[in-house]
Scaffold this active site. Structure first.
Site, PDB file in Angstrom:
ATOM      1  CE  LYS A  54      -4.348  -1.559   0.333  1.00 23.89           C
ATOM      2  NZ  LYS A  54      -5.435  -1.180  -0.588  1.00 23.89           N
ATOM      3  CB  SER A 107      -0.895  -8.099  -0.758  1.00 22.98           C
ATOM      4  OG  SER A 107      -1.679  -8.881   0.138  1.00 22.98           O
TER       5      SER A 107
END
Length: 307
Positions: free
Chosen positions: A43, A291
């Site tokens: 992110k 992720s």
């Protein structure tokens, strides 16, 4: 958006790591280790891209985002770098590990019920809070930042055959797919969800946004009740399909890569590995996007102690 991805790569290099692509031991896949980013997830790429493109006036208002934890940390880290305020609207089911991490970075966290949290994605504002909204997925700047992962994948594995990407709101999958379609159109690209919250899979099959039952679980970085129509439309043009993984499969993947690769992945970071282990994505070189690695220590201990 391809030109934007290339520009984003140059723009965020001082703040992000070019993460390694590592062969999974005892699994027919490669692991893109985004859990090694400064904030523990991919992110930071999208947050840095979006915030670097904001005007002085926008930054002066501070920033606001809605996140279960990982985008919150990416935005908070960049807000601290820029010396501005950061407020996060989080679901009241967000892991305390992630909440505390945001607070350590100087961010303010406001917990709200899940449905109110999801509504913030559409409102792009929150009553009583000033700040320029950084959307976790429905923002071309954020998607461009995420797309830089696709550039790195092809640099490290030119023979890439398929890629498995966790789907939360879709910004990661659309960003990576945009880069891959431009540079190697033959790559097969799949979204991956946990079975406890898989609106994209249902919407992909139906051809329109669907509402599904959502059950909170240790896979807290992805999962919701529905998808944004525009994100589904973009995915339809870019992706080849979608898979789901059960909680047991995901927990087994967390344990396997921890034991064999010494990789600590959160649930959302392991769903792609779970699907790769199932063989659903084929036998060619498969890349799994790990992720994030911001998993609660107690949850990780429970998973690792399972027989």
């Amino acid at each position: 958006m391809t030109a934007d991805i290339l520009a984003a790569y140059d723009r965020i290099l001082p703040y992000v790591r070019e993460t390694p692509l590592e062969r999974a031991h005892a699994a027919p896949a490669y692991l893109k280790l985004e859990h090694l980013q400064r904030t523990g997830s991919f992110k930071i790429r999208g947050a840095a891209t979006a915030m670097n493109l904001m005007s002085r006036a926008e930054l002066a208002r501070g920033v606001l985002t809605a996140s279960a934890g990982n985008m919150a940390q990416g935005v908070a880290w960049n807000a601290r770098r820029l010396g501005i305020r950061c407020t996060v609207i989080a679901p009241d089911t967000a892991p305390q590990t992630k909440v505390r991490a945001v607070e350590r970075l100087g961010g303010r966290v406001i917990p709200v019920p899940f449905d109110r949290w999801w509504q913030t994605f559409s409102d792009r504002t929150f009553p009583g809070i000033e700040g320029t909204f950084v959307h976790p997925f429905d923002d071309e700047r954020v998607m461009a930042g995420n797309g830089t992962i696709g550039l790195e994948l092809l640099e490290d594995l030119p023979e890439l055959d398929s890629v498995l990407i966790p789907w939360g709101g879709g910004g990661l999958a659309v960003g990576i797919a945009t880069a891959l379609r431009a540079l190697k159109p033959s790559v097969r690209i799949y979204a991956v969800e946990a079975e406890t919250g898989a609106p994209f899979t249902a919407s992909w099959k139906a051809g329109s946004p669907q509402v599904v039952d959502y059950r909170p679980s240790f896979v807290d970085g992805i999962g919701s009740k529905t998808v944004f129509a525009n994100m589904l439309a973009m995915a339809k043009d870019l992706l080849d399909g979608s898979f789901t993984a059960s909680l047991d499969e995901t927990a087994a993947a967390v344990k396997l890569i921890a034991e064999r690769n010494r990789v600590i992945a959160e649930g959302a970071g392991a769903v792609a590995v779970a699907v790769a282990l199932s063989g659903k994505a084929g036998k060619g070189p498969v890349a799994c996007i790990v992720s994030g690695g911001n998993i609660d220590a107690a949850k990780l201990a429970t998973i690792l102690n399972q027989p």
